[in-house]
Structure formats: structure tokens, C-alpha cells
Design a protein around this motif. Structure first.
Motif, PDB file in Angstrom:
ATOM      1  N   LEU A 273       0.832  -1.198   0.000  1.00  0.00           N
ATOM      2  CA  LEU A 273       0.000   0.000   0.000  1.00  0.00           C
ATOM      3  C   LEU A 273       0.872   1.255   0.000  1.00  0.00           C
ATOM      4  O   LEU A 273       0.674   2.173  -0.797  1.00  0.00           O
ATOM      5  N   ARG A 274       1.858   1.261   0.916  1.00  0.00           N
ATOM      6  CA  ARG A 274       2.679   2.461   1.064  1.00  0.00           C
ATOM      7  C   ARG A 274       3.463   2.786  -0.198  1.00  0.00           C
ATOM      8  O   ARG A 274       3.562   3.928  -0.621  1.00  0.00           O
ATOM      9  N   SER A 275       4.032   1.749  -0.829  1.00  0.00           N
ATOM     10  CA  SER A 275       4.841   2.049  -2.028  1.00  0.00           C
ATOM     11  C   SER A 275       3.948   2.580  -3.154  1.00  0.00           C
ATOM     12  O   SER A 275       4.345   3.486  -3.889  1.00  0.00           O
ATOM     13  N   LEU A 276       2.717   2.065  -3.263  1.00  0.00           N
ATOM     14  CA  LEU A 276       1.814   2.579  -4.296  1.00  0.00           C
ATOM     15  C   LEU A 276       1.401   4.018  -3.997  1.00  0.00           C
ATOM     16  O   LEU A 276       1.288   4.849  -4.898  1.00  0.00           O
ATOM     17  N   CYS A 277       1.158   4.278  -2.700  1.00  0.00           N
ATOM     18  CA  CYS A 277       0.808   5.648  -2.297  1.00  0.00           C
ATOM     19  C   CYS A 277       1.833   6.638  -2.841  1.00  0.00           C
ATOM     20  O   CYS A 277       1.489   7.638  -3.461  1.00  0.00           O
ATOM     21  N   SER A 278       3.094   6.334  -2.585  1.00  0.00           N
ATOM     22  CA  SER A 278       4.113   7.323  -2.977  1.00  0.00           C
ATOM     23  C   SER A 278       4.315   7.319  -4.490  1.00  0.00           C
ATOM     24  O   SER A 278       4.456   8.373  -5.097  1.00  0.00           O
ATOM     25  N   SER A 279       4.267   6.143  -5.137  1.00  0.00           N
ATOM     26  CA  SER A 279       4.507   6.145  -6.592  1.00  0.00           C
ATOM     27  C   SER A 279       3.340   6.791  -7.343  1.00  0.00           C
ATOM     28  O   SER A 279       3.519   7.394  -8.390  1.00  0.00           O
ATOM     29  N   MET A 280       2.116   6.674  -6.803  1.00  0.00           N
ATOM     30  CA  MET A 280       0.965   7.254  -7.506  1.00  0.00           C
ATOM     31  C   MET A 280       0.567   8.621  -6.960  1.00  0.00           C
ATOM     32  O   MET A 280      -0.284   9.297  -7.541  1.00  0.00           O
ATOM     33  N   GLY A 281       1.157   8.967  -5.842  1.00  0.00           N
ATOM     34  CA  GLY A 281       0.829  10.277  -5.262  1.00  0.00           C
ATOM     35  C   GLY A 281      -0.595  10.385  -4.763  1.00  0.00           C
ATOM     36  O   GLY A 281      -1.232  11.422  -4.922  1.00  0.00           O
ATOM     37  N   VAL A 282      -1.093   9.295  -4.196  1.00  0.00           N
ATOM     38  CA  VAL A 282      -2.454   9.331  -3.632  1.00  0.00           C
ATOM     39  C   VAL A 282      -2.412   8.897  -2.171  1.00  0.00           C
ATOM     40  O   VAL A 282      -1.375   8.452  -1.681  1.00  0.00           O
ATOM     41  N   SER A 283      -3.550   9.009  -1.490  1.00  0.00           N
ATOM     42  CA  SER A 283      -3.567   8.697  -0.064  1.00  0.00           C
ATOM     43  C   SER A 283      -3.606   7.189   0.168  1.00  0.00           C
ATOM     44  O   SER A 283      -3.983   6.411  -0.708  1.00  0.00           O
ATOM     45  N   LEU A 284      -3.248   6.790   1.389  1.00  0.00           N
ATOM     46  CA  LEU A 284      -3.300   5.389   1.770  1.00  0.00           C
ATOM     47  C   LEU A 284      -4.725   4.851   1.629  1.00  0.00           C
ATOM     48  O   LEU A 284      -4.944   3.737   1.142  1.00  0.00           O
ATOM     49  N   ALA A 285      -5.676   5.672   2.029  1.00  0.00           N
ATOM     50  CA  ALA A 285      -7.078   5.249   1.975  1.00  0.00           C
ATOM     51  C   ALA A 285      -7.500   4.926   0.538  1.00  0.00           C
ATOM     52  O   ALA A 285      -8.216   3.957   0.282  1.00  0.00           O
ATOM     53  N   THR A 286      -7.006   5.733  -0.387  1.00  0.00           N
ATOM     54  CA  THR A 286      -7.392   5.529  -1.789  1.00  0.00           C
ATOM     55  C   THR A 286      -6.857   4.201  -2.313  1.00  0.00           C
ATOM     56  O   THR A 286      -7.582   3.415  -2.930  1.00  0.00           O
ATOM     57  N   VAL A 287      -5.584   3.940  -2.070  1.00  0.00           N
ATOM     58  CA  VAL A 287      -4.988   2.682  -2.530  1.00  0.00           C
ATOM     59  C   VAL A 287      -5.683   1.508  -1.843  1.00  0.00           C
ATOM     60  O   VAL A 287      -6.030   0.503  -2.481  1.00  0.00           O
TER      61      VAL A 287
END
Lengths: 489, 489
Positions: free
Chosen positions: A49-63
């Protein structure tokens, strides 16, 4: 602000704002694309979750939300303390091959088959991929109920009385305004309200043709249209439609040169069932060609509002400078099928159309016309369409994914840019009528290929409706369908 | 308890209980009868309130109410300190003479005329004696609005979705139950819901006939039926209908012997426009005769529920032992025209009828079907009909009275035992088409005789709708009509 109904089926989305909906949907689509590209195979661990958050620039909740949705749809699975994993392989299916048809008209009990498909309209007990009916959970039920209450209380007398034959003036005004936005020179007095698109087509054909006449249709085409032609004693001249571009001007030219044709019925925007979208250049060419030849063009644009791309595809009518095109459409696939609220721009056949309308059923129901008019007037339609388009596209992607998982090798599927149905070619040996019957006996409804034509073709094709809301029974349904198709292959 | 809407037009009745309504109506009828019998002539003083109270055994309030109603309708007038006086002579008009028609089919722009009459459907600015549309004030608007609210809130999804093609199951069940009460062996699966009676007739004729076929109709007959036959390319064989007994079995026998007939369409109960009621014996004879000859019988029973006598007249279908009768009806004249809720018992043509329904407009609007079903289920229909019948009979009597006052000598008028329209024969020289046009230019709508036939007849006839609520503009309208007719005579 308007909120669509929430149901158990989409409970996961219940607390999300519209803006949020679009964001997690975007993330969901990107993850799905990664799976389908082969970057992650079955059993692979997906990014945290965290790596996607930063690579996509979205919130944890969204991922998190996107992962939960994909899990709910059976595409990925969560393993405790390990993260999310791809559940099934997701190599996308190829496009169906445009079939070369035999010119003979096959009888094959098509009417019986259509009857069996239609019998399921409104039957809530089946897992239905059969009829192209948006799931009520995707429709603006609360807003419509509120407006209906106002209409029947504040305009009681109008809601009880006959409407003028041509239809509710405010509804016609709203339709005309929408038409003007699409570049049509249309006023409210040019609009005729009908009981769905079907009645618009029925009136148009009765006005333009006589029993025994020949009419050009796309092949494949909507099966109710095939049945309408038969009912009116009309002969179908089928011009092949490719899932990508619909029919070609050259093929149409050949048909109208070879046959004496009374009318030509085309569905340029997301033709049912192949989902094809005709390029604007071809639209213009076809409109001009038919006008020159004096062949009236009937346009079925019922699916045009449900486009996935940024702009609404142009109707053929926009290219019509000779008043040779009758445009038929409805709100049955967008606002409420049960409201039976269709419309047409009859152009020069208005007088005849009114005569036929008066002797077919006088006029449409008043309360439903008034409610749709008010829904449009309050500016709720565009907002609603945005959500409906997103939901339909997601549903289509989910079904495409499961087809790749469960269906036998040799299966192909369309990639429509709108509409709400997939045209699936099965391995050649599969008899889709057989598949239809076996699936129906297990409570699953599909539409078999042969009902979309008057010829002997599309025997190994099926149409799957994608305008539902995903639930687990659907995955089960697709699995059963795939297994049955595998056995028949 | 259900109360119909109150409106300015019937404000006088607003505070009266249902029981009271019937009592003062009865007194009103008796006073009207005394005037029409000639016992009280124009200018005569009517009995005092007190003397009527004691002679009729009713309360002072009831007699007062009846006098006030008759005054409101312009039949009597109050003079200060003197009592009530007869305003106008009230000798009733004779019956129209059944006309001998010429056998030629007159064209006479009938289609144009019908179009002009139909254009006024839903037009609220005219004084309308033209269309047979119950005044919304007589319809159960509040009850329907309440049920509509429940339906759209509690069954939101169903109200949005397509109904099964055959129609809402609960509505079909309710219709079947009502049919059983009339002696029909009918189950819910025998009923098909349609967009009004018109669609039921449309479907039936499309199922039973082919273009070029001949069809027997009553003469005069409902003008939309005339237009429907023309639209379907059918030839009308007209059998004369008398305002008292409709068509005779002998005349029908002659017609089906002389011509090769594909179907026979009859309206046995209050035929539109002549209001004729066929005796049961003739009904039985006709049903048997047509079954023996194998000529399908189509029954239009749309007006049967609005009878003034104590019992509901029998439909032809009740005498049908060979499944040769298709019964067509609707709730358009009783519950709400704008709900477009009709039905048919297709019998052996059910399969074909479903096919035609599916390709004409798929199915009827869901919310209106659900509301009518619930209205019937709650037992509100019979109670509502009681009031509607009383109101329609009163309106008819009031119009008959004013016809006698304002119309030229030589005018005749029917005395229907139900329905909601009068068939008026004007002096022979009066051209009713001319009258129609002149009246329309003054904002008054009537239906001219020639549209009720395909032949050259009924030129001096008009049909007047009596399903409104009396208001002063109507007396003005009848006065203008009478004056125009006098000038044309």
C-alpha cells in the motif's frame, strides 16, 4: 447534492465522496492494467500500500480502497500479514474476428430464442448478462422518487391527464437543448416523445416502409430490431459491422447499389451488440451518400450518452443537411428503463409519425415524462451520467478480466469505448444457442449470437451485458459459463 | 377514507359527506325530472324548500343543496324573498334518428379533422366537449399521489426497472379478479398490460389481420379506430349501430355473409359515440355467430365500468366459449388517462401479441402500473367508481338540459345508460365540420360526426363529451354552440 442509492452490492463505496470515487477508480484501473500487461502474473505479490501511495501520489485510503474493490471482484486476494496477491492470470483476450457470413437467411427458431431472452426482462432471479438493463443501484432512484413526489403532489391534475400526443413540452424543450449542445438545429417542436427507443424505431419504420420492402441493417444488430423487421414484413439487407468501426461506407454503398432499399437503420455509437463506434469521417460520408440516393437514414443512438472517452460521440443527425435522418433515442439506458421515456426527431415525417403515435397508444404516460423533464431541468442528468459511465466502464473491465480467466482458449472479446455490453467470440465449435440453454437451466442468462442477425452466422458468439453492479454471483456465473463453453468447444 | 380532490369548480360539494352527496343528487334529479316533464315551465316558481322537505322526506340542508346546485348549473334561479324559479324551458330533445348511409367512402380530409381534434388532447385552454377525458377533479388524484410516493420510496428499484413484457404481475392479478367477478374464466397469466385501450386494439389488429383485409366495425365508431384501420391498411365494413341497441345480429350476419371479413370490432357497452348498449341476448347471438363463422371478435369495453344502472353490463367475452373474443379495455376513463394503463385478454393470440408488444415498445411504464395495481389491491376502485358514475350521469343530464334550451329545433340527443358522451343529431342542414371549425375558433371543442365513419354520413352529427365537472364556461360554450348551429340550420 445527489447521491445514488447504496446497496449491499456496492456497500464498499457507500461512504466515499464523488471526487474520491474517481480517484480510487483511477488507481484500480492502473493496478488492473499492470495485471493485464503481464507485469504481475497469478500468484505474484502486488506492491505494498505504502509504495503505491508514494509512486501514484495518492492517499493510503485511496490505494486501500482500490485493493479492496479488486479483492471484492475476485481479481486479487489478501493474505494475512503478507499483502495482496494476483489471484488469476489476466492476459487480455484478443478481439473477435469479423465473420464472413453466408448469404442464406437461417430460420433456426430465432423468434423462439428471442422470446426466451425477452421472457427474462424484469426477472430478478437470474444472474443476468442477457439484457442491457442498467442495475437500478446505478440509477438516480432517490432523486427520481423525490421529484415524483413533487410532481404528483404539486401538479396532480397534470400527472393524471393525457399529455399532448407529441409529448410533455418541458421534456421536449430539455431534449432539444441537449441536442443543440451536440450541434443539432433542433427546437422542442421537432421532438416526439415515445415509449422507449423501440417505439421510436417502430414509428419510423411504419412511416417509411411498406411490407415487402428491404431495409439495410448492421450485422450484427440489436435483436429486437431484427424481430421488428420481421413483424412489419420487412426484408433485412445485412451489411457487416466490425467491432472497431461499425459498417464501412464502401460496404453500404455496395448494398444500396445492389438492392432497392426503403431505409437504412444504423447505430453509429456503440452498436448493440458489437459496441462499434463509427469514425466521424465515415458518418459524414454515409449521411451524404444516403441523402444523395434518397434512402432515408434511421439512427439508433440509445447508447451514445454512455461513452467512456472524454467527449460524447457525434450522432449521424449532426451531419444531416437534407432532413434525411430520423434520430431515435431514449433515457432507458441512463435514467430509468421502467419510465419508458424515449424520443425521436422525425424531421419531415413528423406528421405521419404523430398519426401513427395517436393510433398506436395516443401518448406516453404523464408522470414519468414530467419527472424526467424535471430531472433534466434541475441539471442532474450530466452529473448522473458521469457516475454511470465510470461504473459501466469498471463493470466491463471486471467482466473482461474474468473472461480471460475462465473462458476457453480461442475466445475473443470486444473493447468498446462505451455502451454497456461485450461481444464475445467463442471457439468455433461452441454452439452459443446450446450454451444459452444450458446456462439458462443454471439460472444464468446470456444472449446467443444468432438472434442478432437474420442470416446463419454468429453461432459461436454471445453478448454479455455489462451494466450491472459487480457481485460474487456474477463471478460464479462467468465461471459456469466459461466451463460450459469449454465443454462445448 | 378516500376523498377525491376538491376544486373551485365543485367547491359547493366540498363539505358534504359521501352519503349526503348521493341524497342531494337524488333530490336534484327529481327536481330536474319535474322541470323536464313540463310540470314547471320557464318562469314558474318551484316548490318552497320546506314543502319539498316534507314531500320528499329529506332535510332542509339537502333540498337547499340541490337547489343551489341547479342554480349553479344555470337551470333555476333564486329571486330574493320569492324563492326559486325555472330559468329556461326544459323539454327534453328527441332521440337521434339512425341514419341511412350511402355506401361510398368519403375522403373529406377526415385524417386532417381527426388530427385537429387530437391536437386538443391535453390542451387546457379550450372549453372541451371534444375528447372523452374525465376531468382530473373526478379522478382519485390524492390517493394515487400517496400510493405513488410509497411505490417510488419503498420499491424504488422495481419502479425504475423494466417490467416483464406481459405487465406487472400484481396488476394482472387484480384485473383477473375483476374479470372473474364478471363471469370470465381468467387468470393473471391471461392478461397483457398495454399503453391504454388503443394499444390493445393496435396489437390485436396487427395480430389478426394483414394489410388489405376487411374488418367489420360499428357505424358510428370511435374515430381513432377509424384512423387505426387506415394506418394498418385495413378496409372498414360498417354495420349501422342504433343509439339504443348497438348493431343487430341480423345486420352483422348480412355483413359477414357478403364480405370476407378478417375480424369484427365491437363496443357493446356504451359504444363511442352513440352510447348504445347491446342487449345480452344480442351479445350471445353475435358471439356464437362469429365463432361458428371463424371470424375473430375484438371487444372494446373501455366504457363498461361507467354504467349508470345498478349492474355492470356484461362483456361479450363472458359469452365466449370458443376463445374467439379478444377483450380490450383500460383504466384511462376511470383512474387516470395519463397513466396509460390498459389491458387485454388476448386468448389464443397471446404469443403473437407478446411478440408485437415487445417490438412496439417492450413494456409499459413501471411506476404507473404499480400504482394502479396497488389502488385496486386496496379496494379503492369500486368506491371511486361509485362517485365517478354519479358525477358523469349528473354532467350528462346537465348538458342534455342545456341542449334543450340552446339548440335549434330539430336537434336530437341520445340517452345513454353509461359512458360519458352524447351523440347529437342537428337539423339536417347543419354541417358539423363547419360547426366544429367555427366553434374551435371561439375556443370550444366538439367532435364532428364525419370523423366517426369511413363513409359519407353523420354530417349533421356531433359528439359531446360529458366527463367534465360543470362550470359556467360550459354553459357559455353550449350557448355559443347552439347559436352557431341555429345559424347554420
Amino acid at each position: 447534492m445527489y447521491h445514488p442509492e447504496t446497496t449491499p452490492a456496492k456497500a464498499g463505496a457507500a461512504t466515499v465522496t464523488p471526487h474520491e470515487t474517481f480517484r480510487y477508480h483511477h488507481v484500480e484501473q492502473q493496478i488492473l492494467a499492470m495485471i493485464e500487461s503481464g507485469r504481475f502474473a497469478a500468484g505474484d505479490r502486488l506492491p505494498s500500500l505504502r509504495s503505491l501511495c508514494s509512486s501514484m501520489g495518492v492517499s493510503l485510503a485511496t490505494v486501500n480502497h482500490a485493493y479492496m474493490e479488486l479483492e471484492r471482484k475476485g481479481i486479487i486476494e489478501a493474505r494475512p500479514r503478507s499483502g495482496y496477491f494476483v489471484r488469476k492470470p489476466g492476459v487480455p483476450l484478443p478481439l473477435p474476428v469479423t465473420e464472413q457470413s453466408t448469404p442464406e437467411i437461417g430460420e433456426e427458431n430465432r423468434t423462439n430464442l428471442i422470446q426466451m431472452v425477452l421472457e427474462a426482462v424484469g426477472n430478478k432471479n437470474l444472474i443476468s448478462f442477457g439484457c442491457v438493463t442498467p442495475d437500478p443501484a446505478l440509477l438516480p432512484g432517490k432523486a427520481l422518487a423525490r421529484i415524483m413526489q413533487d410532481v404528483t403532489r404539486l401538479s396532480t391534475y397534470d400527472s393524471l391527464s393525457y399529455e399532448v400526443i407529441q409529448g410533455n413540452p418541458e421534456l421536449r424543450r430539455q431534449i432539444a437543448w441537449r441536442g443543440q449542445e451536440l450541434g443539432l438545429a433542433v427546437q422542442s417542436e421537432d421532438v416526439l416523445i415515445t415509449v422507449g427507443t423501440m417505439e421510436a424505431l417502430h414509428i419510423t419504420l411504419r412511416a417509411l416502409t411498406h411490407p415487402g420492402d428491404s431495409v439495410v441493417i448492421q450485422s450484427p444488430t440489436y435483436f429486437c430490431l431484427v424481430q421488428l423487421l420481421e413483424n412489419l414484413g420487412l426484408r433485412a439487407i445485412e451489411v457487416p459491422s466490425s467491432p472497431e468501426h461499425g459498417i464501412s461506407p464502401a460496404a453500404l454503398h455496395e448494398a444500396i447499389t445492389k438492392f432497392d432499399v426503403a431505409a437504412c437503420i444504423l447505430s453509429p455509437n456503440f452498436n448493440n451488440p458489437d459496441g462499434s463506434l463509427m469514425p466521424d469521417e465515415a458518418k459524414r460520408e454515409i449521411v451524404d451518400m444516403l441523402a444523395r440516393r434518397g434512402v432515408p437514414l434511421v439512427e439508433d443512438d440509445v447508447a451514445g450518452d454512455v461513452h467512456f472517452g472524454p467527449s460524447r460521440p457525434t450522432p449521424l443527425k449532426s451531419f444531416d443537411r437534407k432532413d434525411n435522418v430520423t434520430l431515435c433515442s431514449s433515457f432507458s439506458k441512463t435514467i430509468a428503463p421502467g419510465y419508458r421515456c424515449g424520443w425521436m426527431l422525425p424531421g419531415k415525417i413528423m406528421r405521419k409519425a404523430l398519426e401513427i403515435k395517436a393510433t398506436t397508444n395516443v401518448c406516453c404516460a404523464s408522470p414519468t415524462q414530467m419527472v424526467v423533464a424535471e430531472f433534466l431541468r434541475q441539471g442532474l442528468y450530466e452529473r448522473h451520467l458521469k457516475r454511470l459511465r465510470v461504473a459501466t466502464e469498471r463493470q466491463m473491465q471486471t467482466i473482461q478480466h474474468h473472461l480471460a480467466t475462465y473462458f476457453p482458449e480461442g475466445t475473443g472479446v470486444t473493447r468498446p469505448k462505451g455502451g454497456g455490453f461485450l461481444w464475445v467470440s467463442l471457439p468455433e465449435k461452441v454452439d452459443s444457442v446450446q450454451l444459452f440453454k444450458e446456462a439458462k437451466s443454471q439460472g444464468i442468462l446470456i444472449s446467443p449470437g444468432p438472434i442478432f442477425t437474420t442470416r446463419d452466422q454468429f453461432r459461436n458468439y454471445i453478448r454479455l451485458s455489462c451494466c450491472g453492479v459487480w457481485h460474487e454471483r456474477m463471478e460464479h456465473g462467468l465461471k459456469v459459463l466459461g466451463t460450459l463453453a469449454g465443454e462445448l468447444a
